[in-house]
Design an enzyme around this catalytic site. Structure first.
Site, PDB file in Angstrom:
ATOM      1  N   ASN A  37      -5.007   7.143  16.813  1.00  0.00           N
ATOM      2  CA  ASN A  37      -6.067   7.236  17.826  1.00  0.00           C
ATOM      3  C   ASN A  37      -6.460   8.677  18.120  1.00  0.00           C
ATOM      4  OD1 ASN A  37      -5.874   4.501  17.824  1.00  0.00           O
ATOM      5  ND2 ASN A  37      -5.657   4.272  20.034  1.00  0.00           N
ATOM      6  N   GLU A  38      -5.496   9.603  17.987  1.00  0.00           N
ATOM      7  CA  GLU A  38      -5.834  11.019  18.201  1.00  0.00           C
ATOM      8  C   GLU A  38      -6.839  11.469  17.135  1.00  0.00           C
ATOM      9  OE1 GLU A  38      -2.706   9.870  18.119  1.00  0.00           O
ATOM     10  OE2 GLU A  38      -2.162  10.106  20.221  1.00  0.00           O
ATOM     11  N   GLU A  67     -10.125  -1.340   4.908  1.00  0.00           N
ATOM     12  CA  GLU A  67      -8.956  -1.510   5.772  1.00  0.00           C
ATOM     13  C   GLU A  67      -9.394  -1.537   7.235  1.00  0.00           C
ATOM     14  OE1 GLU A  67      -5.923   1.488   5.193  1.00  0.00           O
ATOM     15  OE2 GLU A  67      -4.698   0.733   6.835  1.00  0.00           O
ATOM     16  N   GLN A 108       0.837  -1.210   0.000  1.00  0.00           N
ATOM     17  CA  GLN A 108       0.000   0.000   0.000  1.00  0.00           C
ATOM     18  C   GLN A 108       0.871   1.259   0.000  1.00  0.00           C
ATOM     19  OE1 GLN A 108      -2.090   0.701   3.685  1.00  0.00           O
ATOM     20  NE2 GLN A 108      -3.723   1.858   2.692  1.00  0.00           N
ATOM     21  N   GLY A 109       0.799   2.021  -1.091  1.00  0.00           N
ATOM     22  CA  GLY A 109       1.593   3.253  -1.200  1.00  0.00           C
ATOM     23  C   GLY A 109       0.734   4.481  -0.991  1.00  0.00           C
ATOM     24  N   TYR A 110       0.260   4.666   0.220  1.00  0.00           N
ATOM     25  CA  TYR A 110      -0.510   5.871   0.563  1.00  0.00           C
ATOM     26  C   TYR A 110       0.412   6.914   1.216  1.00  0.00           C
ATOM     27  CZ  TYR A 110      -5.389   4.234  -0.129  1.00  0.00           C
ATOM     28  OH  TYR A 110      -6.597   3.836  -0.647  1.00  0.00           O
TER      29      TYR A 110
HETATM   30  C1  LIG Z   1       3.985  -0.080  11.437  1.00  0.00           C
HETATM   31  C2  LIG Z   1       3.313   0.823  10.460  1.00  0.00           C
HETATM   32  C3  LIG Z   1       2.904   0.318   9.238  1.00  0.00           C
HETATM   33  C4  LIG Z   1       2.340   1.161   8.279  1.00  0.00           C
HETATM   34  N1  LIG Z   1       2.021   0.646   7.048  1.00  0.00           N
HETATM   35  C5  LIG Z   1       1.626   1.483   6.056  1.00  0.00           C
HETATM   36  C6  LIG Z   1       1.444   0.999   4.721  1.00  0.00           C
HETATM   37  O1  LIG Z   1       1.615  -0.202   4.433  1.00  0.00           O
HETATM   38  N2  LIG Z   1       1.103   1.880   3.759  1.00  0.00           N
HETATM   39  C7  LIG Z   1       0.890   3.208   4.020  1.00  0.00           C
HETATM   40  O2  LIG Z   1       0.551   3.934   3.105  1.00  0.00           O
HETATM   41  N3  LIG Z   1       1.038   3.693   5.283  1.00  0.00           N
HETATM   42  C8  LIG Z   1       1.412   2.869   6.298  1.00  0.00           C
HETATM   43  N4  LIG Z   1       1.606   3.352   7.570  1.00  0.00           N
HETATM   44  C9  LIG Z   1       1.485   4.787   7.797  1.00  0.00           C
HETATM   45  C10 LIG Z   1       0.346   5.202   8.703  1.00  0.00           C
HETATM   46  O3  LIG Z   1      -0.864   5.194   8.002  1.00  0.00           O
HETATM   47  C11 LIG Z   1       0.726   6.607   9.225  1.00  0.00           C
HETATM   48  O4  LIG Z   1       1.823   6.446  10.090  1.00  0.00           O
HETATM   49  C12 LIG Z   1      -0.416   7.246   9.965  1.00  0.00           C
HETATM   50  O5  LIG Z   1      -1.449   7.612   9.071  1.00  0.00           O
HETATM   51  C13 LIG Z   1       0.054   8.503  10.734  1.00  0.00           C
HETATM   52  O6  LIG Z   1       0.711   9.377   9.871  1.00  0.00           O
HETATM   53  P1  LIG Z   1       2.163   9.935  10.187  1.00  0.00           P
HETATM   54  O7  LIG Z   1       3.050   8.796  10.587  1.00  0.00           O
HETATM   55  O8  LIG Z   1       2.586  10.768   9.033  1.00  0.00           O
HETATM   56  O9  LIG Z   1       2.011  10.832  11.479  1.00  0.00           O
HETATM   57  P2  LIG Z   1       1.388  12.295  11.519  1.00  0.00           P
HETATM   58  O10 LIG Z   1       0.146  12.345  10.701  1.00  0.00           O
HETATM   59  O11 LIG Z   1       2.461  13.274  11.221  1.00  0.00           O
HETATM   60  O12 LIG Z   1       0.993  12.400  13.032  1.00  0.00           O
HETATM   61  C14 LIG Z   1       1.963  12.652  14.062  1.00  0.00           C
HETATM   62  C15 LIG Z   1       1.218  12.774  15.394  1.00  0.00           C
HETATM   63  O13 LIG Z   1       0.291  13.867  15.320  1.00  0.00           O
HETATM   64  C16 LIG Z   1      -1.026  13.412  15.595  1.00  0.00           C
HETATM   65  N5  LIG Z   1      -1.970  14.131  14.716  1.00  0.00           N
HETATM   66  C17 LIG Z   1      -1.882  14.285  13.370  1.00  0.00           C
HETATM   67  N6  LIG Z   1      -2.948  14.974  12.899  1.00  0.00           N
HETATM   68  C18 LIG Z   1      -3.742  15.234  13.968  1.00  0.00           C
HETATM   69  C19 LIG Z   1      -4.987  15.897  14.130  1.00  0.00           C
HETATM   70  N7  LIG Z   1      -5.643  16.404  13.086  1.00  0.00           N
HETATM   71  N8  LIG Z   1      -5.504  15.980  15.381  1.00  0.00           N
HETATM   72  C20 LIG Z   1      -4.847  15.454  16.458  1.00  0.00           C
HETATM   73  N9  LIG Z   1      -3.651  14.804  16.360  1.00  0.00           N
HETATM   74  C21 LIG Z   1      -3.109  14.710  15.131  1.00  0.00           C
HETATM   75  C22 LIG Z   1      -1.029  11.948  15.280  1.00  0.00           C
HETATM   76  O14 LIG Z   1      -2.003  11.261  16.028  1.00  0.00           O
HETATM   77  C23 LIG Z   1       0.377  11.536  15.727  1.00  0.00           C
HETATM   78  O15 LIG Z   1       0.414  11.324  17.103  1.00  0.00           O
HETATM   79  C24 LIG Z   1       2.132   2.535   8.569  1.00  0.00           C
HETATM   80  C25 LIG Z   1       2.518   3.035   9.818  1.00  0.00           C
HETATM   81  C26 LIG Z   1       3.094   2.205  10.750  1.00  0.00           C
HETATM   82  C27 LIG Z   1       3.523   2.798  12.073  1.00  0.00           C
END
Ligand SMILES: Cc1cc2nc3c(=O)[nH]c(=O)nc-3n(C[C@H](O)[C@H](O)[C@H](O)COP(=O)(O)OP(=O)(O)OC[C@H]3O[C@@H](n4cnc5c(N)ncnc54)[C@H](O)[C@@H]3O)c2cc1C
Length: 398
Positions: A384-385, A244, A126-128
């Protein structure tokens, strides 16, 4: 609302139990029970067994080669799979891309890709997410620029789970910078063996290369790999996320983890007595068990509504938060229960072919790895946030 299984559903549950008792290789169940790392071959072996029975794609309609189960049967199947310690079905092709192709893909895409997903010819990832586009997914910056009958893709994806095994990746790419960010996104299928694709592992806190960075440098992708219409990818991306987020509560995983925790707490000693008799520890187990029982009922309620044709709303967010915090608490208690044996954590001991014996009892070997690995639960699938914000808007109207 009836939260009890019908006679047909009970018969189905018994059939699933018999199948798992007969067909689930003990070698794979042992690895799952011991929290060992499953190889690509392990996953493929189990997928092939399920596919032969016609049970690999429980969520797909029969006309596409799926089992066509309703929400209750899918729940029963997932529950029995975790009880039996079966490897989890790798979701990217089956639970994510499959439903998108079935709803929005061309006939050619359906005929070509869907059987390949079932037969294990393609391993999808998954390349999101990108650096700077996770929770705020609409900010994706990877571009796809039309050049004749190809798109030329440049950019980077990250956190790509099991991308090291994959030969195909479905990507959200930016095809327009006009209008709202959501209006310039397209959904593209990319062959990872194309020139210009590079995969670099990210080693997680538990020492495992479970996720990756994927780089695209002038990668040429045929236009027939576009799903649906150009710039409509956001609609397909959101549709995929609703798939998902099924089984988001992870009740089966929590039940299996709780049973394991109790087994350990009976075996470990505290002041000369079994740890499970320690009032403080017993109270913590009771607390998490009560939470799990309450969540299981909420989960059944949501499933019952889904079976009646209602789409779950903010309940999914409740299940995501409760399900993940319960599993993280079970992980924390398990680590506490094995005490000092949680300290000498050797991630290699959990890998295929390792001859490192466990330091301490066998059940202690994966306690820290699972505790560390499951930090991810409250981040991915919508952190969760972010789920709390959804609840505050949809239910509390804040
Ligand atoms: C083990 C693992 C596997 C994954 N696998 C995939 C995959 O196969 N393909 C893929 O595409 N993605 C994958 N992901 C990515 C995952 O979807 C993202 O990590 C997730 O959506 C959070 O985005 P971010 O890491 O950029 O954190 P950010 O969005 O930058 O968030 C950082 C912090 O800020 C908080 N935050 C952000 N926005 C808000 C808001 N509006 N209100 C309150 N708090 C907020 C978040 O809760 C978090 O604590 C994976 C992630 C992990 C950890």
């Amino acid at each position: 609302m009836d939260l009890n299984y019908t006679d047909e559903e009970k018969a189905f549950r018994d059939e699933v139990r018999r199948f798992l008792a007969e067909k689930l290789p003990a070698r794979l169940a042992d690895k799952v029970k011991q929290g060992k790392t499953l190889t690509k071959q392990d996953h493929e072996e189990w997928h092939a067994i399920l596919n032969e029975k016609g049970w690999l794609a429980g969520n797909w309609p029969k006309k596409f080669g799926g089992a066509g189960w309703d929400a209750v049967r899918r729940h029963i199947f997932e529950d029995e799979m975790t009880r039996a310690a079966a490897p989890r079905i790798v979701p990217f092709g089956l639970a994510m891309l499959g439903p998108v192709l079935q709803k929005f893909g061309s006939k050619e895409q359906q005929e070509y890709y869907l059987p390949r997903i079932l037969n294990g010819d393609d391993w999808w990832c998954q390349g999101y997410s990108e650096p700077g586009a996770g929770s705020d997914l609409a900010s994706v910056r990877t571009t796809a620029v039309r050049d004749g009958d190809h798109y030329v893709v440049n950019g980077q994806k990250t956190w790509t789970t099991l991308g090291q095994h994959a030969n195909m990746i479905f990507c959200l790419v930016r095809t327009s910078k006009e209008g709202k960010p959501q209006e310039g996104i397209s959904f593209l299928l990319v062959d990872m063996n194309s020139p210009g694709v590079k995969v670099r592992p990210i080693i997680l806190i538990d020492g495992e290369p479970e996720v990756n960075e994927v780089f695209f440098d002038d990668v040429r992708v045929p236009v027939e790999n576009l799903v649906g219409e150009e710039n409509k990818g956001w609609t397909y991306a959101k549709y995929l996320l609703t798939h998902e987020r099924t089984n988001i509560a992870g009740v089966g995983f929590a039940n299996a983890g709780l049973e394991n925790l109790k087994r350990i707490a009976r075996a470990e000693r505290s002041n000369g007595r079994p740890l499970i008799e320690n009032p403080y520890f017993a109270a913590r187990i009771a607390r998490v068990e009560i939470d799990l029982m309450a969540m299981s009922i909420t989960n059944l309620r949501v499933i019952s509504q889904a079976a009646a044709g209602q789409a779950p709303g903010a309940e999914s967010s409740m299940l995501k938060i409760k399900g993940t915090t319960i599993r993280q608490e079970i992980n924390a208690l398990t680590r506490t229960a094995v005490g000092p044996y949680a300290m000498p954590f050797v991630s290699e001991a959990l890998e295929e072919g390792s001859n490192l014996g466990p330091i301490g009892p066998g059940y202690a070997a994966s306690a820290t790895a699972q505790y560390l690995n499951n930090r991810k639960l409250s981040i991915y699938g919508g952190s969760n946030e972010v789920q709390r914000t959804i609840i505050s808007k949809a239910i509390l109207e804040l």
